[in-house]
Scaffold this active site. Structure first.
Site, PDB file in Angstrom:
ATOM      1  N   SER A  47       0.809  -1.215   0.000  1.00  0.00           N
ATOM      2  CA  SER A  47       0.000   0.000   0.000  1.00  0.00           C
ATOM      3  C   SER A  47       0.846   1.271   0.000  1.00  0.00           C
ATOM      4  CB  SER A  47      -0.974  -0.061   1.185  1.00  0.00           C
ATOM      5  OG  SER A  47      -1.975   0.911   1.053  1.00  0.00           O
ATOM      6  N   ASP A  91      10.002   5.792 -10.066  1.00  0.00           N
ATOM      7  CA  ASP A  91       9.569   6.430 -11.318  1.00  0.00           C
ATOM      8  C   ASP A  91      10.266   7.766 -11.549  1.00  0.00           C
ATOM      9  OD1 ASP A  91       7.909   4.339 -11.905  1.00  0.00           O
ATOM     10  OD2 ASP A  91       6.040   5.476 -11.825  1.00  0.00           O
ATOM     11  N   LYS A 146      -0.664  -4.093  -3.263  1.00  0.00           N
ATOM     12  CA  LYS A 146      -1.954  -3.588  -2.774  1.00  0.00           C
ATOM     13  C   LYS A 146      -2.074  -2.122  -3.190  1.00  0.00           C
ATOM     14  CE  LYS A 146      -5.198  -2.146   0.241  1.00  0.00           C
ATOM     15  NZ  LYS A 146      -5.679  -0.769   0.282  1.00  0.00           N
TER      16      LYS A 146
END
Length: 193
Positions: A125, A136, A150
């Site tokens: 999560s 990224d 998740k």
């Protein structure tokens, strides 16, 4: 052999979610363990980073292994400490009103300190949002095992007039800045260990 009575006193147990230490063999590195993203993470992390800056640390390790996640605003706030522009994370649902984009802010950003993030199968999560977004933005090197996967947003909806019963529904998914989803895929480390 026989049952006996025990009096139990209820208490609030406070767990320190951010812990930091210096590495014995690498004094120029600050090791930071974030065990979960509770409401105090960003403020605690700022204090650790200020101390690391004063100590002249040349890099940090953020340990998110077995971090089950927590509050989205703390994950976003953590990312905002290290990324100074662009999308941090977004959520998209079936209904447009559930779509949200969270952006970075320039103020108060530690954009020059090198970062390594440790993850494993127990990282889920919010910890996947942090590690995936740093990956990224090419802001950190992710090391470890593939994370849990998740990346769904849940909402609790009361189903009785007195709100004594409710149902938990998935209403959206989280997306990393590159557009990839975490849900059922997780974050693949740059260096798998």
């Amino acid at each position: 052999q026989k049952p006996f009575k025990v009096t139990i006193t209820r208490a609030i147990i406070k767990v320190k979610s951010v812990k930091a230490k210096d590495l014995e063999n690498y004094p120029e590195i600050k090791y930071i363990r974030i065990s979960s993203f509770d409401k105090n993470v960003v403020n605690s992390l700022k204090k650790v980073l200020e101390k690391a800056k004063k100590e002249g640390k040349k890099g940090i390790i953020i340990d998110l292994r077995n971090n089950p996640g927590g509050l989205l605003n703390q994950a976003v706030g953590t990312l905002d400490l290290f990324i100074d522009k662009g999308v941090l994370v977004s959520q998209k649902g079936r209904i447009k009103s559930e779509d949200k984009i969270y952006y970075a802010h320039k103020y108060g950003t530690y954009k020059n300190i090198p970062i390594v993030v440790l993850v494993n199968g127990g990282s889920a999560s919010a910890s996947e949002i942090v590690s995936g977004s740093l990956q990224d933005h090419k802001r950190a090197v992710i090391v470890g095992e593939k994370s849990f996967g998740k990346g769904s947003v849940q909402a609790i909806w009361p189903i009785t007039p007195d709100q004594s019963e409710a149902i938990k529904l998935t209403i959206a998914r989280y997306y990393l800045p590159s557009g990839r989803t975490i849900q059922a895929k997780g974050v693949t480390p740059d260096i798998q260990v």
